[in-house]
Enzyme design. Structure first.
Site, PDB file in Angstrom:
ATOM      1  N   GLY A 176       0.823  -1.214   0.000  1.00 22.76           N
ATOM      2  CA  GLY A 176       0.000   0.000   0.000  1.00 22.76           C
ATOM      3  C   GLY A 176       0.852   1.257   0.000  1.00 22.76           C
ATOM      4  N   GLU A 228      -7.158  -8.497  -8.032  1.00 22.28           N
ATOM      5  CA  GLU A 228      -7.374  -7.266  -8.788  1.00 22.28           C
ATOM      6  C   GLU A 228      -6.308  -6.290  -8.321  1.00 22.28           C
ATOM      7  OE1 GLU A 228     -10.139  -7.708  -6.353  1.00 22.28           O
ATOM      8  OE2 GLU A 228     -11.053  -9.302  -7.516  1.00 22.28           O
TER       9      GLU A 228
END
Length: 178
Positions: A97, A121
């Site tokens: 992240g 995804e």
């Protein structure tokens, strides 16, 4: 309730949890650090829920590949995981992240009985290079309450997934053309 490192290790030892390949040093306080597999599908052109997604598939070279913003990438976990006892929750982590990589935001739940290499995804906020088998997220295991039903035995549309899988929403849309 989330299983701890010791509980995950014990469940792997008894076969209640399957992680293949399993590496004990990838266990953290209450999760397993999963890795990106070696293949990506790059979704080509526009996306239409009523039609199968066109894609280009490629192996991720050892030198890595740069993910570009504005593209949807479908990847796969290096590990195949499953349990007839516990539900699973797969997500990215702070490490990826912090690189601007959003992964597996829409479908983190692995039902009891789901035994798969997960389709991922993946989107990038900025250009970022990724590598095959790099740590990409965390997998936690959850206890369940009530009667259990095995996802693999329900005949659900993704039960037989092997590797990267595109959306099959088109199978539910009246008048869709595969």
């Amino acid at each position: 309730m989330i299983l701890t490192k010791a509980a995950i290790a014990a469940a792997v030892a008894t076969g209640e949890i399957r992680i293949e390949p399993f590496e004990a040093d990838r266990l953290s306080v209450n999760a397993y650090d999963w890795r990106l597999g070696e293949t990506l599908r790059i979704c080509d052109g526009g996306l239409d829920a009523a039609r199968p997604t066109d894609f280009t598939e490629m192996a991720i070279p050892a030198a890595g590949i740069v993910l570009e913003p504005g593209l949807l990438y479908l990847g796969v976990t290096h590990e195949k995981t499953g349990s007839e006892t516990y539900a699973q929750f797969l997500n990215g982590n702070r490490t990826t992240g912090s690189l601007g990589i959003w992964t597996h935001v829409s479908a983190p739940l692995g039902h009891v009985g789901h035994a798969i290499a997960w389709t991922l995804e993946i989107r990038a906020a900025r250009p970022v290079r990724v590598y095959p088998r790099m740590t990409f997220g965390k997998l936690i295991f959850l206890t369940t309450a009530g009667d259990r039903a095995s996802y693999q035995k329900t005949g659900a549309k993704y039960a037989a997934s092997e590797g990267i899988d595109i959306s099959r929403l088109y199978t539910e849309i009246t008048g869709a053309t595969p």
